[in-house]
Design a protein around this motif. Structure first.
Motif, PDB file in Angstrom:
ATOM      1  N   ALA A   1      -2.752  -2.489   7.164  1.00  0.00           N
ATOM      2  CA  ALA A   1      -2.691  -1.603   5.999  1.00  0.00           C
ATOM      3  C   ALA A   1      -4.087  -1.367   5.406  1.00  0.00           C
ATOM      4  O   ALA A   1      -4.249  -1.280   4.184  1.00  0.00           O
ATOM      5  CB  ALA A   1      -1.725  -2.161   4.955  1.00  0.00           C
TER       6      ALA A   1
ATOM      7  N   GLU B   1      -8.854  -3.878  -4.838  1.00  0.00           N
ATOM      8  CA  GLU B   1      -8.791  -4.018  -3.377  1.00  0.00           C
ATOM      9  C   GLU B   1      -9.853  -3.134  -2.736  1.00  0.00           C
ATOM     10  O   GLU B   1     -10.108  -2.021  -3.202  1.00  0.00           O
ATOM     11  CB  GLU B   1      -7.416  -3.619  -2.820  1.00  0.00           C
ATOM     12  CG  GLU B   1      -7.368  -3.931  -1.319  1.00  0.00           C
ATOM     13  CD  GLU B   1      -6.132  -3.502  -0.562  1.00  0.00           C
ATOM     14  OE1 GLU B   1      -5.917  -4.040   0.536  1.00  0.00           O
ATOM     15  OE2 GLU B   1      -5.411  -2.623  -1.061  1.00  0.00           O
TER      16      GLU B   1
ATOM     17  N   GLU C   1     -10.107   0.373  -5.007  1.00  0.00           N
ATOM     18  CA  GLU C   1      -9.015   0.861  -5.849  1.00  0.00           C
ATOM     19  C   GLU C   1      -8.537  -0.256  -6.770  1.00  0.00           C
ATOM     20  O   GLU C   1      -8.520  -1.417  -6.377  1.00  0.00           O
ATOM     21  CB  GLU C   1      -7.862   1.374  -4.984  1.00  0.00           C
ATOM     22  CG  GLU C   1      -7.394   0.373  -3.951  1.00  0.00           C
ATOM     23  CD  GLU C   1      -6.446   0.980  -2.920  1.00  0.00           C
ATOM     24  OE1 GLU C   1      -6.352   2.209  -2.830  1.00  0.00           O
ATOM     25  OE2 GLU C   1      -5.807   0.189  -2.206  1.00  0.00           O
TER      26      GLU C   1
ATOM     27  N   ILE D   1       3.831   0.544   2.629  1.00  0.00           N
ATOM     28  CA  ILE D   1       3.576  -0.351   3.765  1.00  0.00           C
ATOM     29  C   ILE D   1       3.100  -1.688   3.206  1.00  0.00           C
ATOM     30  O   ILE D   1       2.699  -1.761   2.045  1.00  0.00           O
ATOM     31  CB  ILE D   1       2.479   0.231   4.697  1.00  0.00           C
ATOM     32  CG1 ILE D   1       1.181   0.514   3.918  1.00  0.00           C
ATOM     33  CG2 ILE D   1       2.975   1.496   5.364  1.00  0.00           C
ATOM     34  CD1 ILE D   1       0.030   1.021   4.787  1.00  0.00           C
TER      35      ILE D   1
ATOM     36  N   VAL E   1      -3.315  10.352   2.111  1.00  0.00           N
ATOM     37  CA  VAL E   1      -3.483   9.902   3.507  1.00  0.00           C
ATOM     38  C   VAL E   1      -2.414  10.464   4.451  1.00  0.00           C
ATOM     39  O   VAL E   1      -2.451  10.204   5.650  1.00  0.00           O
ATOM     40  CB  VAL E   1      -3.533   8.353   3.618  1.00  0.00           C
ATOM     41  CG1 VAL E   1      -4.715   7.801   2.845  1.00  0.00           C
ATOM     42  CG2 VAL E   1      -2.235   7.706   3.145  1.00  0.00           C
TER      43      VAL E   1
ATOM     44  N   ILE F   1     -10.386  -1.258   0.650  1.00  0.00           N
ATOM     45  CA  ILE F   1      -9.747  -0.862   1.908  1.00  0.00           C
ATOM     46  C   ILE F   1     -10.814  -0.254   2.810  1.00  0.00           C
ATOM     47  O   ILE F   1     -11.796   0.333   2.325  1.00  0.00           O
ATOM     48  CB  ILE F   1      -8.560   0.109   1.692  1.00  0.00           C
ATOM     49  CG1 ILE F   1      -8.961   1.329   0.856  1.00  0.00           C
ATOM     50  CG2 ILE F   1      -7.380  -0.617   1.055  1.00  0.00           C
ATOM     51  CD1 ILE F   1      -7.854   2.376   0.753  1.00  0.00           C
TER      52      ILE F   1
ATOM     53  N   GLY G   1      -0.503  -2.476  -5.046  1.00  0.00           N
ATOM     54  CA  GLY G   1      -0.801  -1.114  -4.586  1.00  0.00           C
ATOM     55  C   GLY G   1      -1.728  -0.389  -5.547  1.00  0.00           C
ATOM     56  O   GLY G   1      -1.726  -0.654  -6.756  1.00  0.00           O
ATOM     57  N   GLY G   2      -2.501   0.511  -4.999  1.00  0.00           N
ATOM     58  CA  GLY G   2      -3.507   1.225  -5.788  1.00  0.00           C
ATOM     59  C   GLY G   2      -2.880   1.997  -6.949  1.00  0.00           C
ATOM     60  O   GLY G   2      -1.885   2.680  -6.772  1.00  0.00           O
TER      61      GLY G   2
ATOM     62  N   VAL H   1      -1.828   2.664  10.736  1.00  0.00           N
ATOM     63  CA  VAL H   1      -2.298   1.952   9.538  1.00  0.00           C
ATOM     64  C   VAL H   1      -1.588   0.603   9.385  1.00  0.00           C
ATOM     65  O   VAL H   1      -2.198  -0.385   8.973  1.00  0.00           O
ATOM     66  CB  VAL H   1      -2.205   2.844   8.263  1.00  0.00           C
ATOM     67  CG1 VAL H   1      -0.771   3.137   7.860  1.00  0.00           C
ATOM     68  CG2 VAL H   1      -2.964   2.217   7.113  1.00  0.00           C
TER      69      VAL H   1
ATOM     70  N   GLU I   1      -5.832  -2.435  -8.843  1.00  0.00           N
ATOM     71  CA  GLU I   1      -4.443  -2.848  -8.602  1.00  0.00           C
ATOM     72  C   GLU I   1      -4.044  -3.934  -9.606  1.00  0.00           C
ATOM     73  O   GLU I   1      -4.897  -4.536 -10.256  1.00  0.00           O
ATOM     74  CB  GLU I   1      -4.295  -3.403  -7.178  1.00  0.00           C
ATOM     75  CG  GLU I   1      -4.791  -2.426  -6.108  1.00  0.00           C
ATOM     76  CD  GLU I   1      -4.074  -2.537  -4.780  1.00  0.00           C
ATOM     77  OE1 GLU I   1      -3.109  -3.319  -4.677  1.00  0.00           O
ATOM     78  OE2 GLU I   1      -4.494  -1.806  -3.857  1.00  0.00           O
TER      79      GLU I   1
ATOM     80  N   GLY J   1       0.844  -1.191   0.000  1.00  0.00           N
ATOM     81  CA  GLY J   1       0.000   0.000   0.000  1.00  0.00           C
ATOM     82  C   GLY J   1       0.873   1.233   0.000  1.00  0.00           C
ATOM     83  O   GLY J   1       2.073   1.167   0.309  1.00  0.00           O
ATOM     84  N   LEU J   2       0.269   2.332  -0.368  1.00  0.00           N
ATOM     85  CA  LEU J   2       0.961   3.626  -0.402  1.00  0.00           C
ATOM     86  C   LEU J   2       2.215   3.555  -1.278  1.00  0.00           C
ATOM     87  O   LEU J   2       3.281   4.032  -0.908  1.00  0.00           O
ATOM     88  CB  LEU J   2       1.269   4.096   1.023  1.00  0.00           C
ATOM     89  CG  LEU J   2       0.044   4.077   1.954  1.00  0.00           C
ATOM     90  CD1 LEU J   2       0.396   4.587   3.335  1.00  0.00           C
ATOM     91  CD2 LEU J   2      -1.115   4.877   1.371  1.00  0.00           C
TER      92      LEU J   2
ATOM     93  N   PHE K   1     -11.173   7.535   8.603  1.00  0.00           N
ATOM     94  CA  PHE K   1     -10.128   7.008   7.709  1.00  0.00           C
ATOM     95  C   PHE K   1      -8.830   7.794   7.934  1.00  0.00           C
ATOM     96  O   PHE K   1      -8.064   8.034   7.015  1.00  0.00           O
ATOM     97  CB  PHE K   1     -10.568   7.146   6.238  1.00  0.00           C
ATOM     98  CG  PHE K   1     -10.404   5.889   5.420  1.00  0.00           C
ATOM     99  CD1 PHE K   1      -9.144   5.455   5.035  1.00  0.00           C
ATOM    100  CD2 PHE K   1     -11.508   5.141   5.027  1.00  0.00           C
ATOM    101  CE1 PHE K   1      -8.985   4.304   4.270  1.00  0.00           C
ATOM    102  CE2 PHE K   1     -11.360   3.981   4.265  1.00  0.00           C
ATOM    103  CZ  PHE K   1     -10.096   3.563   3.886  1.00  0.00           C
TER     104      PHE K   1
ATOM    105  N   PHE L   1      -5.169   8.328  10.040  1.00  0.00           N
ATOM    106  CA  PHE L   1      -4.209   7.520  10.792  1.00  0.00           C
ATOM    107  C   PHE L   1      -2.788   8.007  10.559  1.00  0.00           C
ATOM    108  O   PHE L   1      -2.520   8.775   9.644  1.00  0.00           O
ATOM    109  CB  PHE L   1      -4.314   6.054  10.349  1.00  0.00           C
ATOM    110  CG  PHE L   1      -4.443   5.871   8.853  1.00  0.00           C
ATOM    111  CD1 PHE L   1      -3.369   6.121   8.009  1.00  0.00           C
ATOM    112  CD2 PHE L   1      -5.650   5.464   8.285  1.00  0.00           C
ATOM    113  CE1 PHE L   1      -3.493   5.957   6.639  1.00  0.00           C
ATOM    114  CE2 PHE L   1      -5.770   5.314   6.905  1.00  0.00           C
ATOM    115  CZ  PHE L   1      -4.697   5.554   6.083  1.00  0.00           C
TER     116      PHE L   1
HETATM  117  C1  OOG Z   1      -3.750   2.512   3.312  1.00  0.00           C
HETATM  118  C2  OOG Z   1      -3.750   1.375   2.330  1.00  0.00           C
HETATM  119  C3  OOG Z   1      -3.372   1.848   0.948  1.00  0.00           C
HETATM  120  C4  OOG Z   1      -2.873   1.150  -1.429  1.00  0.00           C
HETATM  121  O1  OOG Z   1      -3.024   0.341  -2.344  1.00  0.00           O
HETATM  122  O2  OOG Z   1      -2.247   2.209  -1.571  1.00  0.00           O
HETATM  123  C5  OOG Z   1      -3.469   0.830  -0.115  1.00  0.00           C
HETATM  124  C6  OOG Z   1      -4.955   3.386   3.162  1.00  0.00           C
HETATM  125  O3  OOG Z   1      -4.973   4.253   2.277  1.00  0.00           O
HETATM  126  O4  OOG Z   1      -5.901   3.233   3.949  1.00  0.00           O
HETATM  127  O5  OOG Z   1      -4.025  -0.231   0.001  1.00  0.00           O
END
Ligand code: OOG
Ligand code: MG
Length: 257
Positions: free
Chosen positions: A155, A134, A101, A75, A69, A136, A227-228, A150, A103, A59-60, A143, A145
């Motif tokens: 995550a 995904e 999102e 992460i 975020v 989330i 990841g997104g 997180v 992926e 993620g991120l 939302f 953190f």
């Molecule tokens: C953290 C998880 C982010 C991604 O693909 O970037 C994530 C969040 O934004 O809550 O899954």
């Protein structure tokens, strides 16, 4: 500090559809290492109740997501069998404020581990790739953190779905795959694979390195969400979602509940 007690608290909120206060409010001295330990303990609680670890999520991995975020580094989280959507229906039961999102997912045929892993090693260990979505659902209020929160909350991962069709990773450059996400027929997000650390394979490299620091690896058969590709969008009961991936087809699902 009782990491097990914190893991149990988060696990309660992950399964109750209620939002919680950030753990760092009461425990400001928790480190990122502690947070990954809490995440591991939380997954163990689910596994003790019959769940199974089937992969990992990054993620991120894109600047847009980091900015949105306020957390500035990638992460990882754990994918459990119970999180995989069996049908193209996103049931909102058990979720707080879900966002979806697009992926790209990798599925592995060989173990992949070690600090010095290269993109070449990743390709040699990869069986196939899939378009993926995904869901989330941060368990934290609004939302909102910090990095520690997180990570401890797996995550933010809640659910995921892979497309039905697997693809060879050699037929296209994944950084050039464009994606458009539609909600009820209207485009809500667009992006391309390059937003994921320049190329989604880099996300797998980074994951492998992060895991190897904790003496873990990606095992044969595992799924990795890289990841997104775009920012995540909120979804509500009745929404019809469609995600079009260049060369990887279209994924559609309905939001219910
Ligand atoms: C953290 C998880 C982010 C991604 O693909 O970037 C994530 C969040 O934004 O809550 O899954
Ligand atoms: Mg994600």
């Amino acid at each position: 500090m009782d990491l097990q007690a914190i893991a149990e608290e988060i696990y309660f909120y992950q399964t109750s559809a209620e939002e919680m206060e950030k753990i760092t409010v009461c425990q400001p001295s928790l480190s990122v290492v502690d947070a990954y330990e809490i995440q591991a303990l939380g997954a163990q609680l689910a596994i003790k109740r019959g769940d199974r670890l089937i992969g990992w999520k990054m993620g991120l991995t894109s600047k847009v997501k980091q900015v949105s975020v306020g957390v500035e580094e990638p992460i990882y989280g754990r994918l459990l069998a119970s999180m995989e959507m069996a049908d193209p229906i996103l049931n909102l039961e058990g979720l707080i404020h879900p966002r979806v999102e697009p992926e790209i997912a990798f599925v592995f045929k060989k173990e992949l581990g070690g600090e010095n892993v290269t993109p070449r090693d990743v390709w040699l260990a990869t069986e196939c790739i899939f378009p993926a979505v995904e869901v989330i659902d941060s368990r934290y209020r609004n939302f909102s953190f910090t990095l520690v929160d997180v990570v401890a909350d797996n995550a933010s991962s809640a659910k995921f779905m892979l497309g039905d069709q697997a693809f060879s990773p050699y037929l296209m450059s994944l950084d050039e795959v464009g994606v458009a996400m539609f909600r009820n027929g209207e485009v809500v997000q667009t992006g391309s694979g390059a937003t994921v650390l320049g190329h989604p394979v880099r996300s797998v490299v980074e994951l492998t390195k992060m895991l190897s620091r904790r003496e873990m690896s990606i095992e044969p058969g595992m799924v990795v969400l890289t990841g997104g590709i775009t920012e995540a969008v909120n979804v509500f009961d009745g929404d019809e979602m469609e995600v079009r991936f260049d060369k990887l087809g279209t994924m559609s699902f309905s939001v219910l509940g």
